[in-house]
Design an enzyme around this catalytic site. Structure first.
Site, PDB file in Angstrom:
ATOM      1  CG  HIS B 446      -1.733   1.205   1.425  1.00 24.77           C
ATOM      2  ND1 HIS B 446      -1.330   2.258   2.220  1.00 24.77           N
ATOM      3  CD2 HIS B 446      -2.918   1.556   0.891  1.00 24.77           C
ATOM      4  CE1 HIS B 446      -2.253   3.192   2.178  1.00 24.77           C
ATOM      5  NE2 HIS B 446      -3.237   2.804   1.388  1.00 24.77           N
ATOM      6  CB  CYS B 827       1.537  34.214 -17.287  1.00 18.95           C
ATOM      7  SG  CYS B 827       0.516  35.630 -16.899  1.00 18.95           S
TER       8      CYS B 827
END
Lengths: 872, 872
Positions: B446, B827
């Site tokens: 896990h 941007c």
């Protein structure tokens, strides 16, 4: 491009091209015949625009002016500068919208050393000829060349001293001749009439971009790009002796709207003398005694013009040796009460149809009718009585300059601006003042015109008072009665001024206004509701005809003493038990609030917005707690721990940008207990009010929704509370949302799935769409942005339709795409602004909601929007 | 509605309906033949959704299950619950996307007191039969009935104590029989197999909405609405003795991507034992010694599956008495380096075309390749070596719980989370930690799976360490070597752990990655630039392949010591002379900044944004000045006057909502001197850099524009400065604007008239469109909003395409309406997010700009967007 139109070529439909004055003079020439209107021609506004762009006369203009002048000379039978019988002309500005006194004018043009003799010979009045010449050289020097007016006045004063006389009129021909010569020494006076004309035209063009004009346009929302036309017109002379005169005449009383002509005139004077307010003129009715046939002609002409234009007329006339000439006509500016009365009378007289009559009213100005008046039950000592120049009563602190008025207004103080008379430079002070007082000038004076235009109460011509700005005092009979800073009250409806602090009473809507409102209600499609948070406001709104409450803000309800303490306890609580205890205290209080509002609005819908502002707004400021903490520590620190806790909590709730923070539905999702209490209070109030047998229609509004899911969460919560209290959505109440974020407009189709109604919160929508924090922007940036022409008025005042309006349109369209009959309202302040109302009408909004006082304005504006939409 | 599909009816295209496991088992059945895949059937995800909606089985489901079971029994030749030869089945979840360990599974279903005897008889293994029955009763009680696991474990422990044994495997048949009986006393065990099956199906459905699953989906962005399918499959047994076993096999090395199979297996074990990480498994290659023919079969099958799916496979298998069964296959999750290597190898091997190979890469995960590694020049003491479970190096403070990790991360501290092994509840801690350390579990544990999925470096199975969360320490050989709070460093690429503070070095882009990037550059249309404010950042960005700077913020340039003092002087200046003096000091410094950046980006465009933040951000806080003022007064007050002045100035600049206040172009218009200095510095730097023979391409960007006129004013100002310095718009520089306000998007056609380019500032556009102040919202509201499902990830991380995206689309479309070739960039931080990049590709954007480290991610994501767009 045709730059010049003879008066005979124009018409009133050519207002954009010829300006208001040019179009109307042309129209008048057609209606009244050439014998009543001195001949002339108009240089177009397009020529002015071309001149502004290129900083020089556009190609072809000189030739066209020369040709038009030749035609004028032929028609008049005189030539400009003719040494035998000279033609004299006036050169006047004339913009699309009237801008009284803001643009330049040159009179008596065409005189020089040669033609003055011809004028003297033809009129047999040498003094008149030289007085005209003297005036022309003075005006040309001042207006065209830019010589300070004081320099001419000084020379006149010196001559009067030398001659030992008091008035200008006592100066003889020799003096006038000498003064003319001395004036010409102040600058290079062009003797050649064509050169005079060219320079005067350029000066009028140039005055369009002068500071005064720019300021006026900014205030009156006139675009800079329009430009002004220039009217060149044959002079007629009101100063040619005792059978001559000039005046201003309205087709109806310009203050009350009563169906009788009004106005002022001065015998043996030119028009400028009447308008300037320097000499106090005579009432127009005295014309009947002075020259009865002229009076009769004038009355007939006024009626003809009014019928022709279908509106109240404001005219200028000159009587030259018993012959009446009309120089100008235009639709009269009028205060709200006159506008309302005219509309009602015009329909009664068959002059106008109802819709057309409604359209003559400036809805925005109706606000003035809703202004307070002096309490008639009070007695007070009248200090002076003057002209009732602009209706409404006001009281405030006495100031003597526009600058002082602005400063005081910025400080939140109400002021009365007092001046001997006012000029263009004082206009900024009109905005800042609650009332205007002058000692000179009548109903047509600058002060009266501007004050009425703005809806500011004014008393003019209070001649018993000496208003002395330099000394900062007002004297009566030499004795000082008021000083700067003293309280003063004035009633612009009665024309009275007092130094007593007279209580003001709320306005009553008069009979004519009721009629106008009733017609408006028939004509409009838009519903009009009010924003009201308290039962008193709700009752007032209902009185003004509100058809419901469109926005009942619940945050104000937390500001009573006991309430504030409880909400602070809720916010500062550490345990759920403390929080619940606070909410339990608030619940019955809130329920009481809602019961009172429901009762006040019985039978009408009430839209209640759940708590919107960030929680920290209810708390003391950080600085305040820090201060208290310092004190507590200094005093031994008993309360310090509790204060430290509060400080932490307040810090946690503090936000960098509260406007974009934990508000509205976000609060409802993060801290559900407060909304739960509010909803429970609303439902309990609803049930209780119904139990009293009253009809209630509650609309619960969730603010600041961005996502459908937010509203869904609240819907689930609210419906569950409703089930508990025993009220049902759809049957007992409806549930909707504010649309006040751009995203909500863009996803309105999804949000509509959860909503019974939308209410556009255009204040916040403007803030977010423009990224403008109103708190921060209004004071700093709006003025500058208007100066540099980013926009011509605040987007918080009139909806920014190209930007914010697009979002509203999208939101409305998308909402209705999901639910065809989704109810759409507007509850921003734009809901009371006529231009914005027009937009809302045309974009599917069902109702607007505005402040109670604006409800009548909105009703009329909504009617006008409907009429306008049908017409196009 | 058909709710149930036999494996023979399904295929991999039916993933949405049958879940990943169901679709793949069906597909495998078709490819490998029924002899390799135990038979069974799948209950659809639609059945799960119907179950969630109605809280009961949809009509018809029971009948379809019964019919499918009958077919399965016929095919297997066995019946469920048959006392002679019982069919046993597994009941497993299977969502559209794999959610390892998050949903429920029930094995050995069909056993009861009667059938257990049949199983014993048929297998001749009574202990096996009773062990299976014991496991089933335990699992059913835990998973289906909800009995705490601890209660079963306690009973086992008691039995072991009584029998005096240590391991479960030492318990004999009698013990298992006794335990089974005791387990059945804990709840009402249904003996009837059909009832067992129905309850197990319901439990799997129910596990979809369990807390663990919901948390996992939130983190992994899996919609709640999908639901899970349920697979009912004939059991085969890896725990049937020494010729049986279970394992996990990858078609290639799942960590490096090397072209050799990898994985783990455990002899005589069921699959759960391998995945849970409780027993440390054996390497898959050891299978060759254990059962060579099984190994050969497995390798062949892995190849077949990989060719068939065109991707690396992650399989589960069971060997039952020497016979190999494939239970599951799926595309392997893999760390970035394996993904990149696989893509390159797959093309070399002819397995995939380039575009298809690129699409196998999770662009977001590539970030991990750009993580630091241990500095190879340093020596350090290795504390332990474990499994290199997730690549990358990290160092931080040692914590032992997810809660501690979250708390530390909130406080801005880097932490390494250490656990013996991890479970679903620990997942939240993975997000907060920079590295994961466990003492148990292999590459398929896990901890390893989750860490790789998130790109967090991890070392698992460091078996020499005893990790003791309760004591808050790590011991080695009984001796405490690390305590909570100690510094620890780990290298997830090498599998090493050290208590030394090893320097980390910046990543180097490897050869395979270079190949992938080169392919991406060929495939993509979008340009990729970087946001960089300093020359070092610019160089790094260029190294990562940035094609220019899309956003160079100038405000950071004012934060050096000398600079900060100068800008403060400018802001606090009373006279123009003082202000100019400050600006003159700043000018050469700013010029130097720009020269360095221009040099670093030689030949590539550099977009420079003029000053954006409100001026008060440069000043000390009100509280700070007040404090200093108090001190100054106490000390005699020499500096008090200056401080009073500063206080007033700071108060004036203070804003209620600075985000919506006097920023960007508004600053430029209100206080033009600062922008003038910046523009002059840019132009002077441009000229100086050219003089050095370098090519420069400067783009000046004006932030926060709402109105065309704002940009026009700045354009006039900038062009005028350019003329003075001798540079020309169009030839030497271009001039554009940030589009970061909703109004700008709506009026982009007008704004484009003044702009050479647009750059969408999607951070601020998100803030204004949603009315979300990032500063205030991220900490308080985002988590809650994800919990209540308003959205499934932060709109600041991935563009809110339905809302903000609409505005971008409008802005782009309107801008191009005015200028067909208007350059369009992005941007905001979304410029580095793959999902957002896909949107930008499809909406006409020319380039994205992101942080330097994200540039490679953006290059690959841009290529994938282009490939995806071509495919559809």
């Amino acid at each position: 491009m045709k730059w010049v139109y003879d008066f005979s070529e124009g018409s009133r439909d050519m207002r954009d091209l010829l300006g208001g004055k040019g179009a109307n003079v042309a129209e008048m020439t057609r209606i009244l015949g050439p014998e009543r209107v001195p001949a002339g021609f108009t240089i177009t506004t397009e020529a002015c625009v071309a001149y502004m762009d290129a900083a020089e006369f556009p190609a072809g203009l000189d030739d066209e002016v020369a040709a038009a002048l030749a035609r004028l000379e032929e028609q008049a039978g005189k030539r400009l500068g003719d040494p035998a019988d000279p033609l004299l002309v006036s050169v006047r500005s004339g913009a699309r919208e009237s801008m009284p006194g803001m643009l330049d004018t040159v009179l008596n043009l065409g005189l020089n050393d040669a033609s003055v003799a011809g004028l003297a010979a033809r009129t047999g009045n040498e003094r008149f000829a030289w007085d005209s010449y003297r005036r022309f050289v003075q005006m040309f020097g001042n207006v065209v060349v830019g010589i300070e007016g004081r320099r001419f006045e000084d020379l006149i004063a010196a001559e009067k001293r030398e001659r030992g006389v008091r008035d200008d009129t006592e100066l003889g021909t020799d003096s006038l001749r000498a003064l003319t010569a001395r004036f010409q020494e102040l600058y290079d006076f062009p003797a050649e009439p064509a050169a005079q004309l060219r320079a005067a035209i350029g000066a009028v063009f140039g005055s369009w971009t002068g500071e005064r004009a720019v300021t006026y346009r900014r205030i009156n929302r006139i675009p800079d790009s329009w430009g002004t036309a220039v009217n060149v017109q044959q002079m007629v002379f009101g100063n040619k002796g005792e059978t001559s005169g000039s005046g201003v005449a309205f087709s109806r009383d310009e203050v009350t709207g009563a169906p009788e002509p009004s106005g002022d005139f001065l015998p043996n004077a030119q028009g400028e003398d009447v308008v300037s307010g320097v000499r106090t003129p005579r009432d127009i009715r005295e014309l009947a005694d002075w020259q009865p046939q002229v009076y009769t002609q004038l009355l007939e002409i006024l009626q003809t013009l009014e019928r022709h234009y279908g509106d109240m007329q404001d005219t200028e006339f000159t009587v030259e040796e018993g012959r009446l000439y009309m120089l100008q006509t235009r639709n009269a500016k009028r205060p709200a009460q006159a506008a309302v009365r005219f509309a009602v009378d015009a329909v009664a007289e068959g002059l106008l149809e109802r819709d057309a009559a409604l359209m003559t009213i400036d809805a925005e100005a109706l606000d003035a009718l809703l202004h307070p008046t002096f309490d008639s039950q009070t007695t007070y000592e009248i200090l002076a009585t003057g002209v009732a120049a602009s209706p409404g009563a006001a009281k405030g602190e006495l100031v003597f300059s526009a600058a002082a008025a602005i400063e005081a207004a910025d400080g939140g103080r109400a002021v009365i601006l007092a001046r001997p008379f006012t000029e263009a430079d004082d206009v900024a002070g009109f905005h800042a003042a609650v009332g205007i007082l002058t000692s000179e000038g009548g109903k047509a004076s600058h002060a009266a015109l501007v004050a009425r235009g703005m809806g500011v109460p004014a008393v003019t011509g209070a001649a018993s008072l000496e208003i002395d700005p330099d000394a900062g005092e007002i004297r009566r009979g030499g004795e000082v009665v008021l000083r700067a800073g003293d309280r003063v009250s004035l009633d612009g409806t009665a024309g009275t001024v007092t130094g007593d602090d007279v209580p003001l009473v709320e306005p009553q809507v008069g009979e004519a206004f009721e009629t106008v409102l009733a017609w408006s209600d028939e004509a409009r499609r838009l519903g009009v509701r009010a924003n009201a948070d308290a039962p008193e406001d709700a009752e007032r709104a209902r009185g003004f005809g509100a058809e419901g409450i469109g926005l009942c803000r619940t945050e104000h309800m937390f500001f009573g003493e006991d309430r504030h303490e409880a909400i602070v306890a809720v916010i500062l609580a550490d345990t759920d038990a403390d929080r619940q205890a606070g909410l339990r205290r608030l619940l019955p209080l809130q329920q009481g609030d809602f019961e009172a509002i429901f009762a006040a609005m019985e039978g009408l819908p009430v839209t209640i917005r759940l708590l919107d502002p960030p929680l920290h707004e209810f708390l003391p400021s950080l600085a305040e707690i820090e201060e208290r903490l310092r004190e507590a520590k200094a005093a031994g620190g008993a309360d310090a721990a509790a204060l430290e806790h509060d400080l932490t909590r307040v810090r946690t709730l503090q936000e960098v940008n509260p406007m974009l923070g934990t508000r509205g539905v976000r609060l409802g999702i993060l801290f559900p207990a407060i909304y739960e209490m509010q909803v429970e209070a609303i439902f309990a109030a609803l049930a209780a009010t119904r139990d009293r047998g009253l009809e209630v229609s509650a609309e619960i509004m969730v603010p600041l929704v961005d996502y459908r899911r937010e509203l869904e969460i609240l819907r689930e919560q609210i419906v569950a509370i409703g089930e508990r209290v025993g009220v049902e959505r759809g049957r007992d109440y409806s549930l909707g949302t504010m649309i006040e974020l751009p995203r909500a407009c863009l996803r309105a189709d999804e949000i509509a799935e959860e909503a019974d109604f939308f209410s556009f919160g255009t204040n916040d929508l403007t803030q977010t769409a423009l990224g403008f924090s109103r708190d921060d922007i209004e004071g700093r940036i709006l003025g500058r942005y208007i100066d540099v022409k980013v926009f011509d008025r605040s987007p918080f005042e009139t909806l920014d339709t190209p930007g914010v309006g697009q979002l509203v349109r999208m939101g409305a369209w998308l909402g209705r795409k999901t639910k065809e009959h989704l109810k759409l309202g507007v509850c921003g302040e734009h809901g009371g602004d006529p231009d914005s109302i027009d937009f809302f009408h045309n974009n599917g909004i069902d109702y607007v909601s505005c402040s109670p006082y604006r409800v009548p304005v909105a009703r009329v504006a909504a009617a006008q929007a409907a009429i306008r939409a049908t017409a196009t």
